[in-house]
Design a protein around this motif. Structure first.
Motif, PDB file in Angstrom:
ATOM      1  N   LEU A  18      11.835  12.871  17.154  1.00  0.00           N
ATOM      2  CA  LEU A  18      10.614  13.320  16.470  1.00  0.00           C
ATOM      3  C   LEU A  18      10.838  13.465  14.965  1.00  0.00           C
ATOM      4  O   LEU A  18       9.985  13.075  14.160  1.00  0.00           O
ATOM      5  CB  LEU A  18      10.147  14.651  17.058  1.00  0.00           C
ATOM      6  CG  LEU A  18       9.398  14.594  18.391  1.00  0.00           C
ATOM      7  CD1 LEU A  18       9.143  15.997  18.922  1.00  0.00           C
ATOM      8  CD2 LEU A  18       8.078  13.842  18.241  1.00  0.00           C
ATOM      9  N   VAL A  19      11.983  14.012  14.587  1.00  0.00           N
ATOM     10  CA  VAL A  19      12.273  14.174  13.157  1.00  0.00           C
ATOM     11  C   VAL A  19      12.348  12.813  12.474  1.00  0.00           C
ATOM     12  O   VAL A  19      11.808  12.620  11.377  1.00  0.00           O
ATOM     13  CB  VAL A  19      13.573  14.971  12.948  1.00  0.00           C
ATOM     14  CG1 VAL A  19      14.007  14.914  11.484  1.00  0.00           C
ATOM     15  CG2 VAL A  19      13.396  16.419  13.372  1.00  0.00           C
ATOM     16  N   ILE A  70      12.033  23.450  12.134  1.00  0.00           N
ATOM     17  CA  ILE A  70      11.528  23.776  10.797  1.00  0.00           C
ATOM     18  C   ILE A  70      10.891  22.548  10.160  1.00  0.00           C
ATOM     19  O   ILE A  70       9.806  22.622   9.565  1.00  0.00           O
ATOM     20  CB  ILE A  70      12.663  24.329   9.910  1.00  0.00           C
ATOM     21  CG1 ILE A  70      13.117  25.694  10.433  1.00  0.00           C
ATOM     22  CG2 ILE A  70      12.206  24.431   8.462  1.00  0.00           C
ATOM     23  CD1 ILE A  70      14.324  26.255   9.719  1.00  0.00           C
ATOM     24  N   ILE A  71      11.556  21.390  10.287  1.00  0.00           N
ATOM     25  CA  ILE A  71      10.996  20.159   9.728  1.00  0.00           C
ATOM     26  C   ILE A  71       9.677  19.813  10.413  1.00  0.00           C
ATOM     27  O   ILE A  71       8.703  19.397   9.766  1.00  0.00           O
ATOM     28  CB  ILE A  71      11.999  19.000   9.864  1.00  0.00           C
ATOM     29  CG1 ILE A  71      13.179  19.230   8.926  1.00  0.00           C
ATOM     30  CG2 ILE A  71      11.336  17.652   9.562  1.00  0.00           C
ATOM     31  CD1 ILE A  71      14.244  18.165   8.974  1.00  0.00           C
ATOM     32  N   LEU A  72       9.623  20.001  11.731  1.00  0.00           N
ATOM     33  CA  LEU A  72       8.393  19.709  12.461  1.00  0.00           C
ATOM     34  C   LEU A  72       7.269  20.656  12.047  1.00  0.00           C
ATOM     35  O   LEU A  72       6.110  20.245  11.924  1.00  0.00           O
ATOM     36  CB  LEU A  72       8.634  19.803  13.970  1.00  0.00           C
ATOM     37  CG  LEU A  72       9.595  18.770  14.560  1.00  0.00           C
ATOM     38  CD1 LEU A  72       9.758  18.994  16.065  1.00  0.00           C
ATOM     39  CD2 LEU A  72       9.103  17.353  14.298  1.00  0.00           C
ATOM     40  N   LEU A  73       7.599  21.935  11.820  1.00  0.00           N
ATOM     41  CA  LEU A  73       6.580  22.905  11.409  1.00  0.00           C
ATOM     42  C   LEU A  73       6.070  22.596  10.004  1.00  0.00           C
ATOM     43  O   LEU A  73       4.869  22.721   9.721  1.00  0.00           O
ATOM     44  CB  LEU A  73       7.146  24.323  11.470  1.00  0.00           C
ATOM     45  CG  LEU A  73       7.389  24.880  12.876  1.00  0.00           C
ATOM     46  CD1 LEU A  73       8.102  26.225  12.798  1.00  0.00           C
ATOM     47  CD2 LEU A  73       6.066  25.021  13.634  1.00  0.00           C
ATOM     48  N   VAL A  74       6.979  22.207   9.116  1.00  0.00           N
ATOM     49  CA  VAL A  74       6.572  21.848   7.757  1.00  0.00           C
ATOM     50  C   VAL A  74       5.627  20.646   7.772  1.00  0.00           C
ATOM     51  O   VAL A  74       4.701  20.543   6.969  1.00  0.00           O
ATOM     52  CB  VAL A  74       7.815  21.556   6.884  1.00  0.00           C
ATOM     53  CG1 VAL A  74       7.408  20.946   5.547  1.00  0.00           C
ATOM     54  CG2 VAL A  74       8.614  22.835   6.664  1.00  0.00           C
ATOM     55  N   ASN A  75       5.883  19.741   8.728  1.00  0.00           N
ATOM     56  CA  ASN A  75       5.057  18.531   8.840  1.00  0.00           C
ATOM     57  C   ASN A  75       4.173  18.590  10.090  1.00  0.00           C
ATOM     58  O   ASN A  75       3.966  17.576  10.761  1.00  0.00           O
ATOM     59  CB  ASN A  75       5.960  17.290   8.910  1.00  0.00           C
ATOM     60  CG  ASN A  75       6.817  17.113   7.675  1.00  0.00           C
ATOM     61  OD1 ASN A  75       6.359  16.626   6.655  1.00  0.00           O
ATOM     62  ND2 ASN A  75       8.080  17.526   7.773  1.00  0.00           N
ATOM     63  N   ALA A 121      17.014  11.345   7.705  1.00  0.00           N
ATOM     64  CA  ALA A 121      15.758  11.911   8.211  1.00  0.00           C
ATOM     65  C   ALA A 121      15.707  13.420   7.982  1.00  0.00           C
ATOM     66  O   ALA A 121      14.700  13.960   7.512  1.00  0.00           O
ATOM     67  CB  ALA A 121      15.600  11.587   9.693  1.00  0.00           C
ATOM     68  N   PHE A 122      16.791  14.122   8.304  1.00  0.00           N
ATOM     69  CA  PHE A 122      16.818  15.575   8.119  1.00  0.00           C
ATOM     70  C   PHE A 122      16.839  15.945   6.633  1.00  0.00           C
ATOM     71  O   PHE A 122      16.323  16.999   6.245  1.00  0.00           O
ATOM     72  CB  PHE A 122      18.028  16.187   8.829  1.00  0.00           C
ATOM     73  CG  PHE A 122      17.786  16.510  10.275  1.00  0.00           C
ATOM     74  CD1 PHE A 122      17.323  17.750  10.655  1.00  0.00           C
ATOM     75  CD2 PHE A 122      18.016  15.564  11.256  1.00  0.00           C
ATOM     76  CE1 PHE A 122      17.095  18.057  11.988  1.00  0.00           C
ATOM     77  CE2 PHE A 122      17.796  15.856  12.595  1.00  0.00           C
ATOM     78  CZ  PHE A 122      17.330  17.099  12.962  1.00  0.00           C
TER      79      PHE A 122
END
Length: 500
Positions: A345-346, A257-262, A386-387
């Motif tokens: 990655l996050v 989800i964090i990767l998709l947002v960014n 980070a999260f």
């Protein structure tokens, strides 16, 4: 001015025990984790990576050629319920994963990226891919040389293939190596696989509820652990096949989800990973620092070569040893290539780490302010920060994840220690129950005490298992290649058929 050491009577009992233990075991710990001359690279990591590279070449990139067949086996496509063994391919995989997927994926990766920079991720992935061949080798041998008993139970692992495999090849020393491995396995299970996990779980609970007696946490954990492990590997597998997928989906899902947002920063993140891997831009230590941190994290995370996973995989229902070798390929892939990479990655995308222009070191950044060097904060804190850039509530989820990771690791390592115990002292319900009670007592001790030197020693014992195990794998790998050739020939000819 030098400080004068406190007299023994001024120290707590914990401190006195720690000092004595550190003095006695320090040389052994230093030997196992000693760096190569002129570097900070532990020789034990090189030992693991070189072995993984040799097995990769020797078995012709088995981790790539056999990947799809591994998935077919885990799905049960070739599973015969009448085969000897106690658990399914999927249950064996989740039991082994529950022993490796843990704090190293959360905290260890953060430390690796914090010290070695994003480039450490590249070398971590490479070492994870190479480690798949090591897991294939040891788990094939674990099933081939296991003991199968009339009541349907089995016992397997490095101690059995050392004893039987060496004898089959006419090589001396197998029995001796088996005993040494078993001793280290018991020590590792009680320390790193037990006390450390209980200690870290209690620390996370305290972080939520405040000061809380460790012995209460220990008793609760011990009760739950005993309720699971008293039923043996079948009971452990029933729990891990539910807990491990839940943990993995929860953690990877949050990362995705964090990767998709960014999503617009993903390309830049991969660019930073590749640039840091080969040039070391902005990283103290440069290319070598990234390589060392990446290899260290992969080796410490997936335990390829340690021999622990071979004990869990030996319990599988199959008459073909190579099938479990194939299944075990997925373990380093899931643990290191997927979960560890998600963490890295996050951290890279979140902007939690920035480069200090004065020192060139990576520092933890919060609201644009450098608050501490990575060495001054725990890896869990870095991952949590980070999260939290995507979810303010994630630190609470992380606390739950740490507790679940600790619990799953404990129940898996209880089985590893149990099989080493019964190898030394004999099979039997009384012998097994004695070890399980001892294991649960150590859960309480781990949650209630400060055990730094004990944990250091138990970690060293776990990697001493790798010294013994890989030495045996070099002797026995021709047997694995023979088994692989026979299996693939029968699979291709249709002699081995699908059951689903």
């Amino acid at each position: 001015m030098a400080q004068t050491a406190a007299p023994p009577e001024a120290m707590s009992i914990d401190q006195q025990v720690n000092n004595v233990f550190a003095t006695v075991t320090g040389p052994f710990v230093n030997l196992i984790f000693a760096p190569l001359p002129g570097t900070s690279f532990p020789w034990i990591v090189l030992w693991l990576v070189v072995a993984a590279s040799i097995f990769t070449v020797y078995f012709g990139l088995i981790q790539l050629r056999g990947f799809w067949h591994s998935i077919e086996l885990v799905r049960g496509d070739y599973s015969d319920p009448n085969d000897a063994g106690e658990v399914s391919h999927f249950q064996a995989l989740t039991t082994a994963l529950s022993g490796t997927v843990g704090l190293g994926n959360i905290a260890g990766v953060a430390v690796a990226v914090g010290i070695g920079g994003p480039g450490a991720t590249f070398w971590m992935i490479l070492a994870g891919l190479l480690g798949m061949a090591t897991k294939f080798t040891e788990c094939t041998l674990g099933v081939k040389y296991r003991n199968e008993y009339p009541d349907g139970t089995v016992s397997g692992g490095p101690m059995y293939y050392m004893k039987k495999g060496f004898a089959e090849r006419g090589k001396p020393g197998g029995r001796f190596l088996a005993v040494v491995f078993s001793i280290f396995c018991i020590l590792g299970s009680l320390g790193g696989g037990n006390m450390f996990q209980a200690n870290q779980a209690h620390a996370q609970i305290e972080g939520i509820v405040g000061d809380f007696p460790g012995w209460i946490t220990g008793i609760i954990f011990a009760g739950v652990v005993f309720a699971v492990i008293v039923g043996g590997i079948k009971s452990i597998a029933r729990v891990t096949e539910k807990v491990v997928p839940f943990m993995g989906i929860l953690y990877v899902g949050a990362a995705l989800i964090i990767l998709l947002v960014n999503y617009d920063q993903i390309g830049a993140a991969f660019g930073a990973i590749f640039a840091g891997a080969f040039t070391g831009l902005g990283v103290a230590g440069g290319f070598v620092g990234a390589l060392i941190q990446g290899f260290k994290r992969a080796a410490f995370s997936n335990e390829a070569g340690v021999g622990s996973a071979a004990i869990a995989h030996s319990a599988v229902r199959t008459k073909e040893p190579v099938t479990e070798g194939y299944v075990s390929l997925l373990e380093p892939f899931i643990d290191t290539v997927v979960i560890c990479t998600m963490t890295a990655l996050v951290i890279t995308i979140s902007g939690t780490l920035i480069t200090d222009p004065e020192t060139g070191l990576f520092v933890l950044n919060e609201a644009g302010t450098s608050i501490a060097t990575v060495g001054d904060v725990s890896g869990v804190a870095l991952t949590s920060a980070a999260f939290a850039t995507g979810f303010s509530w994630f630190p609470y989820v992380l606390a739950v994840a740490v507790i679940l990771f600790a619990f799953s690791t404990m129940i898996s390592w209880s089985y590893y220690g149990l099989k080493a115990w019964t190898y030394l002292f004999g099979e039997g319900k009384t012998t097994e129950l004695l070890f399980k009670v001892i294991f649960c007592i150590f859960v309480v001790i781990g949650a209630a005490a400060s055990l730094g030197p004990v944990i250091d020693f138990s970690d060293a014992a776990i990697f001493a298992m790798a010294v013994v195990n890989i030495s045996a794998l070099y002797v026995l790998m021709p047997i694995v290649r023979r088994e692989l050739a026979s299996y693939n020939e029968r699979l291709k000819s249709g002699a081995i058929k699908r059951f689903h």
